[in-house]
Design a protein around this motif. Structure first.
Motif, short mmCIF file in Angstrom:
data_model
loop_
_atom_site.label_atom_id
_atom_site.label_comp_id
_atom_site.label_asym_id
_atom_site.label_seq_id
_atom_site.Cartn_x
_atom_site.Cartn_y
_atom_site.Cartn_z
N VAL A 1 4.47 3.54 27.25
CA VAL A 1 5.59 4.42 26.95
C VAL A 1 6.90 3.68 27.17
O VAL A 1 6.99 2.84 28.08
N TYR B 1 10.72 4.87 27.68
CA TYR B 1 11.76 5.89 27.80
C TYR B 1 13.08 5.31 27.34
O TYR B 1 13.28 4.09 27.38
N LEU C 1 1.17 3.78 30.65
CA LEU C 1 0.93 5.21 30.88
C LEU C 1 -0.49 5.42 31.40
O LEU C 1 -0.73 6.14 32.36
N LYS D 1 2.17 11.17 35.15
CA LYS D 1 2.97 12.27 34.61
C LYS D 1 2.15 13.30 33.83
O LYS D 1 2.67 13.92 32.90
N PHE E 1 -0.40 12.91 31.81
CA PHE E 1 -0.99 12.48 30.56
C PHE E 1 -2.47 12.14 30.74
O PHE E 1 -2.88 11.70 31.80
N LYS F 1 -1.22 15.85 26.45
CA LYS F 1 -0.57 16.45 27.62
C LYS F 1 -0.48 17.95 27.34
O LYS F 1 -0.02 18.35 26.28
N VAL G 1 4.46 19.66 27.64
CA VAL G 1 5.45 18.59 27.70
C VAL G 1 6.75 19.05 28.34
O VAL G 1 7.09 20.25 28.34
N GLN G 2 7.48 18.08 28.86
CA GLN G 2 8.78 18.33 29.44
C GLN G 2 9.84 17.54 28.68
O GLN G 2 9.52 16.56 28.01
N SER H 1 11.78 15.46 29.77
CA SER H 1 11.77 14.07 30.24
C SER H 1 10.66 13.24 29.60
O SER H 1 10.60 12.02 29.82
N ASP H 2 9.78 13.86 28.83
CA ASP H 2 8.75 13.10 28.12
C ASP H 2 9.27 12.50 26.81
O ASP H 2 8.54 11.75 26.15
N TYR I 1 6.00 6.19 22.23
CA TYR I 1 4.65 5.99 22.77
C TYR I 1 3.90 5.01 21.88
O TYR I 1 3.85 5.17 20.66
#
Lengths: 115, 115
Positions: B37, B39, B47, B61, B63, B78, B81-82, B84-85, B89
């Motif tokens: 991942v 970010y 991940l 996190k 996953f 997941k 999801v949030q 922050s995800d 990927y």
């Protein structure tokens, strides 16, 4: 620092010039990899160093590309006579050993732009 | 040509939605499988990975990914999801009998999560 570091973070050069990119792997990691990521593409493998073994150069796209590594430390990737299609992010990764199941830890990359 | 395919280029979800990102590869035999991942503003990080044992792998996190050998797939999931995800990927495969120690990457999937 504890991670893989690369320099410079950004490089703009003119077509035909040579560039040298540097990678400092995590201390103690015997394996070091170079990858290239062109815009909108996945990472392409370029070259792999493992200890004192002969490097795996099977991913180098042309003879303009070369790389060296001193022992188990710093590596430099050199691109001679740069072309516009060389523009990409060049990523370095290191791992504790060279097995295929090892986690590779990536640096922040060098963004190369060839004008 | 042997490759790694990620089916979704860009996925847009609302927070709490479930996520599944597809990954298929075309290498036979032994494979080691990874999801990395990236970010925004950060470098690639692992991940999760699979190299043997339980085909359902749990990563950071929340996953998880499931290796289905018969389908040559390693989809990432997941349940909720949030924001922050939000990230890019990458699925990656190591096929030691056919591609040495290098990782072969898919082109990546950009996930955007709205709050």
């Amino acid at each position: 620092g504890a991670g893989v570091s690369q320099s410079p973070s950004n490089k703009v050069t003119e077509k035909g010039k040579d560039v040298e990119l540097r990678c400092d792997p995590i201390s103690g990691h015997t394996a070091l990899y170079w990858y290239r990521q062109r815009l909108g593409q996945g990472l392409e493998f370029l070259i792999y160093f493992q200890g004192n073994s002969a490097p795996d150069k099977s991913g180098l796209p042309s003879d303009r590309f070369s790389a060296e590594r001193t022992g188990e430390s710093v590596s430099t990737l050199t691109i001679q006579r740069t072309q516009q299609e060389d523009s990409a992010v060049y990523l370095c990764a290191s791992s504790f050993a060279g097995g295929g199941g090892e986690t590779q830890y990536f640096g922040p990359g060098t963004r190369l732009l060839v004008l | 040509a042997q490759s790694v395919s990620q089916h979704n280029h860009h996925v847009i979800l609302s927070e709490a939605a479930s996520l599944e990102l597809g990954c298929n590869y075309s290498y036979g035999g032994t494979v080691n499988l990874f999801w990395y991942v990236q970010y925004p503003g950060q470098h690639l990080q692992l991940l999760l990975k699979y190299f043997s044992g339980d085909p359902l792998v749990k990563g950071i996190k929340g996953f998880e990914a499931e290796f289905i050998k018969s389908k040559f797939s390693f989809n990432l999931r997941k349940p909720s999801v949030q924001w922050s995800d939000t990230a890019e990927y990458f699925c990656a495969v190591n096929a030691p009998n056919q591609a040495g120690t290098a990782l072969i990457f898919g082109k990546g999937t950009t996930l955007s999560v709205s709050s």
